[in-house]
Write an enzyme that holds these catalytic residues in place. Structure first.
Site, PDB file in Angstrom:
ATOM      1  N   LYS A   1       1.119  -1.549   0.022  1.00 22.91           N
ATOM      2  CA  LYS A   1       0.373  -0.339  -0.080  1.00 22.91           C
ATOM      3  C   LYS A   1       1.052   1.559  -0.273  1.00 22.91           C
ATOM      4  CE  LYS A   1      -3.793  -3.004  -0.714  1.00 22.91           C
ATOM      5  NZ  LYS A   1      -4.633  -3.364   0.397  1.00 22.91           N
TER       6      LYS A   1
HETATM    7  C1  LIG Z   1      -5.379  -4.780   0.796  1.00 23.70           C
HETATM    8  C2  LIG Z   1      -6.825  -4.021   1.171  1.00 23.70           C
HETATM    9  C3  LIG Z   1      -7.424  -4.321   1.847  1.00 23.70           C
HETATM   10  C4  LIG Z   1      -6.990  -5.586   3.315  1.00 23.70           C
HETATM   11  O1  LIG Z   1      -5.995  -4.416   3.529  1.00 23.70           O
HETATM   12  P1  LIG Z   1      -5.171  -5.377   5.102  1.00 23.70           P
HETATM   13  O2  LIG Z   1      -4.462  -3.836   5.417  1.00 23.70           O
HETATM   14  O3  LIG Z   1      -4.376  -6.501   4.304  1.00 23.70           O
HETATM   15  O4  LIG Z   1      -5.836  -6.247   5.657  1.00 23.70           O
HETATM   16  C5  LIG Z   1      -9.118  -4.141   2.389  1.00 23.70           C
HETATM   17  N1  LIG Z   1      -9.215  -3.869   0.408  1.00 23.70           N
HETATM   18  C6  LIG Z   1      -8.918  -3.268  -0.184  1.00 23.70           C
HETATM   19  C7  LIG Z   1      -9.719  -2.982  -1.111  1.00 23.70           C
HETATM   20  C8  LIG Z   1      -7.634  -3.833  -0.484  1.00 23.70           C
HETATM   21  O5  LIG Z   1      -7.077  -3.384  -1.560  1.00 23.70           O
END
Ligand SMILES: *Cc1c(COP(=O)(O)O)cnc(C)c1O
Length: 410
Positions: free
Chosen positions: A211
């Protein structure tokens, strides 16, 4: 260190050399589609945390929460969690979502968005996305509302905000709650305001490895209503009542606590928070680099048979978590083949996302006829995510651009 050095493969063993193509120079290193940007500051902060003797949730997590709230610059609470998935679960739980309830989510998302609805025994209802933005389509949302609908979970796909004015107006009209899945959207502005400070009930950010900023694993729940914040904090750590603790702490020994609900174990460690504090200091620079790389792709790919990502209008901005292109029908290659050919050239790509209605579990456990998702279906068949990360060198990006020009002559 640039991405080439990071991705440098180990020396080829002599025994396999005979089978390698007879070229004078080694193949260029593999370019990943995403890469975290961890510097010496993060490493030093983790070491300091480890040496401090306090490694689980404590003073560093509290500092991270305060810094995150300050960045948003609004009258909100920031509650750190060990993933965005955990945060989304806590958010819906705090709103009282449960069996018999329906929650509307886009089909073009990661499974976490929908699975948390299932954790609570409620029913996710998948809807199609907008053909230009690939964000949840407000018209599809409106058509999916039933007397059982309790909440909407907009996902700011790739890092550009959903049509929040339309979604929030819908929610008000039908008395629905809104939880933003902002896993891609830090930082993103919607009409001048940062996602996390809009009129929705709760916003959840992700600090997963790929991210826009990372803590390894982690997330942040942002909420305005103090009652919801209290419930989220309670359920984040085993349903142990802080209030009860604070009330009694002066009269009773330090070992006393009260369990008032069957909570979860969703707290963020101080080790992870230490990384988060340093990443947050760099987030504006990260954003500038992502914007610059996206602008270079826009310019260099403009003549190719590709649909390029939409540009936000007015004083809205894009976080550029992902740079997603779609192949036009007149392109010389199909999507799957393009991915293989790019991979052969040492270029990593991905697909965001295989729509949920195509996944075995959701096919069996959701309203999910493909003909109900024509936009997501078409987009999925044509889309790929190009490499974009803050440490990407101009030379690496030129390799991607050059490869696309070679493979997609127009
Ligand atoms: C990465 C992601 C998540 C989950 O995030 P985590 O921190 O890995 O639990 C949820 N929704 C979307 C759209 C994502 O891309």
């Amino acid at each position: 260190m640039d991405d080439h050095q990071l991705a440098e493969p180990a020396a080829t063993p002599a025994t396999t050399l005979a089978a390698a193509p007879a070229t004078a120079t080694a193949a260029p290193p593999f370019l990943p589609f995403a890469l975290p940007d961890i510097g010496e500051e993060e490493i030093a902060a983790v070491v300091e945390c480890l040496r401090s003797g306090w490694v689980t949730t404590g003073p560093t997590a509290r500092r991270f929460e305060a810094a995150f709230r300050d960045y948003l610059g609004a009258d909100v609470q920031a509650i750190s969690v060990n993933s965005a998935t955990a945060g989304l679960h806590l958010a819906l739980e705090s709103l009282g979502i449960g069996p018999g309830d329906e929650v509307i989510v886009p089909t073009l998302t990661f499974t976490a968005t929908a699975e948390v609805v299932r954790y609570l025994g409620a029913q996710p209802v998948l809807v199609d996305v907008d053909a230009v933005t690939l964000n949840m389509d407000p018209r599809a949302v409106e058509a999916a509302i039933t007397p059982r609908t309790r909440a909407i979970v907009p996902v700011h796909y790739a890092g550009m905000a959903c049509d929040m004015d339309a979604l929030l107006a819908l929610a008000r009209r039908h008395e629905l709650r809104v939880v933003e899945d902002a896993a891609h959207a830090f930082p993103t502005r919607y009409r001048g305001r940062l996602v996390g400070t809009l009129e929705s009930d709760i916003t959840v950010f992700s600090f997963y490895a790929n991210k826009t900023m990372t803590t390894g694993e982690g997330g942040m729940v942002v909420v305005r209503d103090p009652e919801l914040a209290r419930r989220i904090r309670l359920m984040r750590l085993h349903g142990i009542s802080q209030d009860a603790f604070d009330r009694y702490v002066s009269k009773t020994p330090a070992w006393f606590y009260e369990v008032v609900a069957a909570g979860f174990k969703y707290n963020l460690t101080d080790i992870a928070a230490a990384i988060g504090i340093e990443q947050l200091k760099k987030i504006d620079r990260f954003l500038e680099q992502r914007q610059r790389l996206a602008a270079r792709y826009d310019e260099a790919l403009a003549g190719l048979p590709l649909v390029l990502p939409p540009r936000p209008e007015g004083d809205s901005t894009h976080a550029w978590h992902l740079y997603v292109v779609r192949l036009r029908e007149d392109a010389a290659l199909q999507r799957d083949e393009l991915i293989v050919r790019l991979s052969e050239l040492g270029i990593g790509t991905s697909v965001h996302f295989i729509p949920l209605h195509r996944q075995p579990y959701w096919r069996d456990n959701c309203v999910s006829a493909p003909e109900r998702f024509p936009v997501a279906e078409a987009a999925f068949g044509a889309m790929l995510t190009l490499p974009l990360y803050t440490r990407m060198t101009d030379a690496s990006q030129e390799r991607v651009i050059h490869a696309l020009h070679e493979l997609l002559p127009c």
